[in-house]
Structure formats: C-alpha cells, structure tokens
Design an enzyme around this catalytic site. Structure first.
Site, PDB file in Angstrom:
ATOM      1  N   HIS A 120      -8.482   7.457   2.500  1.00 52.98           N
ATOM      2  CA  HIS A 120      -7.887   8.668   1.958  1.00 52.98           C
ATOM      3  C   HIS A 120      -8.902   9.401   1.098  1.00 52.98           C
ATOM      4  CE1 HIS A 120      -7.655   6.196  -1.657  1.00 52.98           C
ATOM      5  NE2 HIS A 120      -7.335   7.266  -2.368  1.00 52.98           N
ATOM      6  N   CYS A 158       0.842  -1.191   0.000  1.00 54.24           N
ATOM      7  CA  CYS A 158       0.000   0.000   0.000  1.00 54.24           C
ATOM      8  C   CYS A 158       0.878   1.242   0.000  1.00 54.24           C
ATOM      9  CB  CYS A 158      -0.905   0.018   1.231  1.00 54.24           C
ATOM     10  SG  CYS A 158      -1.808   1.583   1.369  1.00 54.24           S
ATOM     11  N   HIS A 184      -6.705   2.091   1.408  1.00 57.98           N
ATOM     12  CA  HIS A 184      -6.295   2.858   2.590  1.00 57.98           C
ATOM     13  C   HIS A 184      -7.166   4.129   2.700  1.00 57.98           C
ATOM     14  CE1 HIS A 184      -2.772   3.792   5.363  1.00 57.98           C
ATOM     15  NE2 HIS A 184      -3.541   4.868   5.441  1.00 57.98           N
ATOM     16  N   ASN A 201     -13.516   9.164  -2.953  1.00 60.18           N
ATOM     17  CA  ASN A 201     -14.158   8.053  -3.633  1.00 60.18           C
ATOM     18  C   ASN A 201     -13.955   6.840  -2.745  1.00 60.18           C
ATOM     19  OD1 ASN A 201     -14.520   9.838  -5.788  1.00 60.18           O
ATOM     20  ND2 ASN A 201     -12.625   9.174  -6.785  1.00 60.18           N
ATOM     21  N   GLN A 248      -8.993  13.033  -1.816  1.00 59.51           N
ATOM     22  CA  GLN A 248      -8.187  13.785  -2.758  1.00 59.51           C
ATOM     23  C   GLN A 248      -8.635  15.238  -2.730  1.00 59.51           C
ATOM     24  OE1 GLN A 248      -7.526  11.915  -6.702  1.00 59.51           O
ATOM     25  NE2 GLN A 248      -8.924  10.316  -6.020  1.00 59.51           N
ATOM     26  N   HIS A 300      -4.206   1.177   7.814  1.00 59.20           N
ATOM     27  CA  HIS A 300      -4.580   0.764   6.462  1.00 59.20           C
ATOM     28  C   HIS A 300      -6.087   0.578   6.303  1.00 59.20           C
ATOM     29  CE1 HIS A 300      -4.012  -0.880   2.478  1.00 59.20           C
ATOM     30  NE2 HIS A 300      -4.742  -1.928   2.809  1.00 59.20           N
ATOM     31  N   CYS A 319       0.469   3.703   3.289  1.00 61.63           N
ATOM     32  CA  CYS A 319       0.851   3.333   4.649  1.00 61.63           C
ATOM     33  C   CYS A 319       2.168   4.029   5.010  1.00 61.63           C
ATOM     34  CB  CYS A 319       1.020   1.814   4.749  1.00 61.63           C
ATOM     35  SG  CYS A 319      -0.545   0.922   4.993  1.00 61.63           S
TER      36      CYS A 319
END
Lengths: 348, 348
Positions: free
Chosen positions: B186, B71, B184, B173, B188, B133, B74
């Site tokens: 997150h 990943c 993971h 998303n 944007q 994660h 991470c």
C-alpha cells in the site's frame, strides 16, 4: 587564561591529535597503527534542493561496532592493541577523523559531471569525552564536563580560523538507533566550507528577528530545566517528540563568547538534560545532539543553541522519518511538546 | 474516458472509501468495525526553520504490525474479521486514513501558544495496491499496475479540487527499516494546505530553469532503465546511495497530463525500478518513494518526477540520518552515483 592545558601530537599518518587536560601531561606516546590516510571527499550540487551533497566513498570501510577490547577511542596500553590515541592516559582527546567528509587538503573534484562540483575543503574531528569506555554526558564528573565544554570552545576557535571554513558544528550521535558505530562516549565536529541549508534558514530567521529572545518569556510549560543564564526546553514547535533545546537566556553567537560562569552553567545543564533523558525510560536514551552557533558573518544576530533530536516516540517505538518528513520536509509529531516537557521535567 | 471504474462507499464512521476496478463491481458491503473517528491535528509554525509542523496526537494509537489474519488492508470475509475494506473482493481501494495528519473538518487549533498555529486542513488517504497481502509494485501484473497509476491520477485530480489544498503527494514507505506499520502492499497520499519546504525549494529551482531538461542529455552513466518517454536514473547528486528518480523526458507537471501511452510507460518503469531494487540484494528492498508533482500554481514550470530514497547503503548496513543530515541539512554519501547506477542497471 582558559582553565585547561592542551598538547599537540602529530600522528604517524599525519593527522593531528590534541590532548586536553586540567593538569599538564607529559607522557611519551606509545606505538601507533599506521594505516593509509588519503581521504578524497568532494562536493556535488543538488540543483533542485539547492544544497551541496558530500561524497566520501572511503567511508564505506569505517569501523563498525568493534568489540570493547578493540575500541579505537580507548587509551592505548603498553604492549596492547594500538588505538587512535597512543597514550596510556588522557582526559579529553580530539583527533582528525580517519573517515572525514571534509579535509584541509581535499583533492580537486572529479571533472565532467553534469552538476557543479567543489573540493570538500574543511575538517572533521572526533572528540573523545573521557578515557572510560562507558558513560555519557550525564555521567561525566562536573569537572570533566566543564573541561569538555572548554574543549568545544577551543575547537570552535581553532576551526573557524581555518581558511574557507564557514560553519563549525559539534554534534553527538548516541545509540544504535541513530546509527552510532562506536559506543565509547564521544562526539564529532564538522567544519564546513559552506553554510549548510538548515543554518542558512536559521540565520535568515535571526536576521529578521530575535526569535529565541521573543520566545523565552512565553516558555512556562515548555521549560525542562534551567541554570543561571541558561534554559532547557522542549520547543513549542518540536519536530521530535522529546526534542530539547538548550540556550543562553541572553543572545550569544557561540560558546566562544561565554564567560567562565556561563561555561560552567552550560556544561551542568547539558549534563542534566542527558540525565533526564536516561531517567525517562530507565535506559540510555538515543539522540542526535547538534550545536547551532553563528555561521561566519552571522555573529551579530545569531543566537547559539543546542538541539537534541531523540528518535524515540515511546519507550519501545522509534519515530521513523518517512514520506512526509524526507520527501516533503514536513514533520508529523505524535506527542505534544507540553506533555513531553512535563515528562522530562518530572524525570529527575 | 479513463479505463477504469470507481465506486464510492461511505464507511460507518463517515470516512470515504473508493473502490477502483477494471470492470464494474456491484458486491454488497459486509459488516464494518465502527470505531470513533475524531482526529484533531493542528499546525504549529517553526520560526527558525520557517516551516509548519503537524501535531497529530491521536496517531500514537495506530495499528502496528498486526498479524496477517488481522491485516486491516485485506478484503473482509463474510463472518470474519472486519477490515478497513468491507468487501470480499476489490482491485484497488482508497480510503481516508483513520490516523490522518490533515483532515477536511480539522478543529480550530489550540489557543495561547507562543508561535503561530493553524488548523491542519487537508486530507490523508491510504491506497491499497492489491487485495493480496504480499507483493509490491514489482509483482503486480501489468494490468494491475496500470490501474494503480490511473488511481493515483484520479486522486490527484480529486484532492487538488479540495478547497485549500496546495500540494498533493502520493508516497510509499516500504519495509520495517523505514518504519512501516503494515506489510500489505500500500501507499499513502497527503493533501497539504501549504507548499511543504522541499517542494517550495524545488518549485523555485524550476521557476529559474528547467533543471531536469538540462540534466537529461548528460545522464549517460546514471541511467538505470527507460521506457518510451520516461527515464529512471540515479541523480548525479544523489543523497542516498541507491536513490533513483523516475521522470518523463518531456516536462509534465503531473500524471494528470499524461497520455494513455505515457500512463502505461510510467507504470511499467516504476514496476521495473522496484524489481531492480529487489534483485540487487535478493530480498525486498526498503525505500521511501515520493511523487513530486507541481504544487498549485507551479504547473507552468514544475517537472513531475518520482524520488526513491532507500535507507540501505550495503546489503547489511543502513544509512542512518544523523548529525550532519538532521542538524545541518547536509548529506554525506558513501557510494558514488555512477557506481550504484551501474549496479542497478545490471541487476535485471
């Protein structure tokens, strides 16, 4: 006189079924399912986006990927499962959608909502391309595809004649990747009581300038295929990697003004675009295909064209619409139209 | 003074990495991967829809659902696989996207195209919510979620300060159903060099009237949850069955004007909306979440709000966007907002 025959059958639940054929057909109808048909869609206004949203709660129960032997779009068989089409044979069938977003007898919208509401007046039809359970626009015979083109043209004329209809759009959703619920080759037609937002913007662009006529002389590397009087091309501003448009070289507001020769060229070119798609990755290519003809009142400037939106960006990858596309309306594309046009040009 | 610390690390390929934390961090960086970073996105104008399309061909090669041990979001481990974040620990990390749709040093666009082109100036960032994660906005601790809210606020201020940026949009998303390529937790942020079409329409609506302030007194059955000064609701004109909006009760152009108390209430309410989603079907609920703050110049009338678009229409069914949504811009919805609001209200 148009080169086809049509016959109206009124289904037991009141819906219209039209059978189109190249030779007259007289068979008697077989027994029908008679399920209740009381659709009650309504419209609500989205005050921030400035667009109508359709609520069709009855659609939750619609048929979802039935097994082949229960396909509602196949011909009925005497003594067998009654399909939507109570005839043992047909060529092209058109019937009112059992799960419509718009209906001619739409009930009044709910009261007391904090946004404007309207009745969802209009009509939704299903167009069954062929009695065969498998196939596509690419595998129809030339004669079958030409009949289908005449059916679209006839439905345009019938639906634009309905009171209150302002835009008519034949379309096809193909493949599970775009959510099709029935595999039998078919499309749909929506007759809207308003000009939808995308068509409002396109109409405005065409009122300002002949966008497609200005573009055509510069399309060299973007052309995928052509027929007498028609072009198939990846627009240089494509929003999907393998987006293709099909349009007459001269401005026509819609297929209802095509000559007989133009009808034939249009049908052939549509079929060849789908054949190119299916050859590209060696398997049926999912897409959304929409017809953009002139909304009511835009006939003097609008230029008819067909837009194909395929969700694939590579053989194994889907282009998902996400944050920037859905939330901002700005598309990000991984592939250059020059390159996808070349791939599609070389696919056949 | 805002209740966080931040630290800039310049990655070996030139990209910025910001580490945000509640207490100062001083750890030395670990070794980094140094892959080439030469993004070359450009813009083309869609003359019929009247919108910019972004071409980012380099994105085809982006990381796609890597195994957990690779990943890139991470923390890095000494002697282990170098991730995007060359530190063994962090709280929230923000770095420039390796596959950006907009970049500050965008090259000139290609010449000779038959439509207007522009450089894709701007910036795209990745916001890593947590070093863990797994998890989501719902599972962060209250303290972690508040730090994240301050990070969004800080990035708004940093990105709106960049030359040429006209709109900044944090988004997330979530779930393979909307095409996430990394699991993971997150989000944007896109900093656009133009006002995207959806924001242009919303801005115009807000210039004409305070749409949300007018709506709030009538939201009774649509409210899903609330916090001091904030509402979470299914809009009465929702385009997705489980669409939810989160907005301050009083008009704020963006989080950069929130008080400290408003920051905390906002963060709590966002977390609880996601917790409701995850409880609804007993599993992580996919969605696209977008922040709509005032585009540059619209601060006097725009009302900040967050929109969640979940693709599910039932536990097992996806609402696909197809012919009418993609081709006409008119959404058809199967579920009534009154009912989905009730389901979400009762989910916790």
């Amino acid at each position: 006189m148009p080169p086809f025959f049509k016959r109206l059958h009124r289904k037991k639940d009141g819906r219209e079924l039209w059978l189109y054929s190249l030779t007259p057909e007289e068979a008697s109808p077989l027994p029908e399912l008679q399920e209740p048909f009381h659709p009650a869609p309504h419209l609500r206004y989205h005050p921030l986006r400035g667009e109508w949203v359709v609520y069709a709660a009855h659609r939750q129960g619609r048929t979802f990927l039935p097994p082949k032997e229960h396909c509602p779009l196949c011909p009925s068989q005497a003594g067998g499962f009654p399909t939507e089409i109570p005839f043992a044979a047909f060529q092209v069938a058109v019937f009112e959608n059992r799960f419509p977003s718009f209906v001619e007898e739409a009930p009044p919208p709910p009261e007391g909502l904090p946004v404007p509401v309207e009745a969802a007046l209009g009509r939704c039809e299903v167009v069954v391309y062929t009695p065969s359970h498998t196939g596509s626009l690419a595998t129809l015979t030339e004669e079958e595809r030409l009949l289908l083109a005449w059916v679209w043209r006839d439905r345009y004329q019938a639906l634009y004649a309905l009171p209150g209809v302002r835009f008519v759009m034949p379309f096809e959703n193909r493949g599970e990747a775009v959510g099709v619920t029935l595999h039998h080759p078919h499309g749909q037609i929506y007759a809207y009581p308003f000009v939808p937002p995308v068509l409002e913007r396109e109409s405005q662009a065409f009122r300002e300038r002949p966008v497609l006529l200005e573009l055509f002389p510069h399309l060299g590397p973007y052309v995928v295929d052509e027929e007498e009087g028609f072009l198939a091309f990846v627009p240089p501003f494509a929003r999907y990697p393998y987006e293709v448009w099909v349009a007459p070289r001269e401005r026509r507001p819609g297929p209802w003004t095509f000559s007989e020769g133009e009808m034939a060229a249009f049908a052939r070119l549509l079929g060849r675009v789908v054949a190119r798609y299916d050859t590209l990755f060696g398997e049926p290519f999912p897409y959304v295909m929409v017809f953009h003809a002139a909304p009511l009142g835009e006939e003097a400037t609008f230029h008819f064209h067909v837009e194909f939106y395929p969700p694939k960006r590579t053989r194994d990858r889907i282009k998902y619409l996400a944050g920037t596309e859905l939330g901002a309306g700005t598309f990000v594309v991984d592939a250059l139209p020059e390159e996808t046009a070349k791939a599609l040009r070389e696919a056949l």
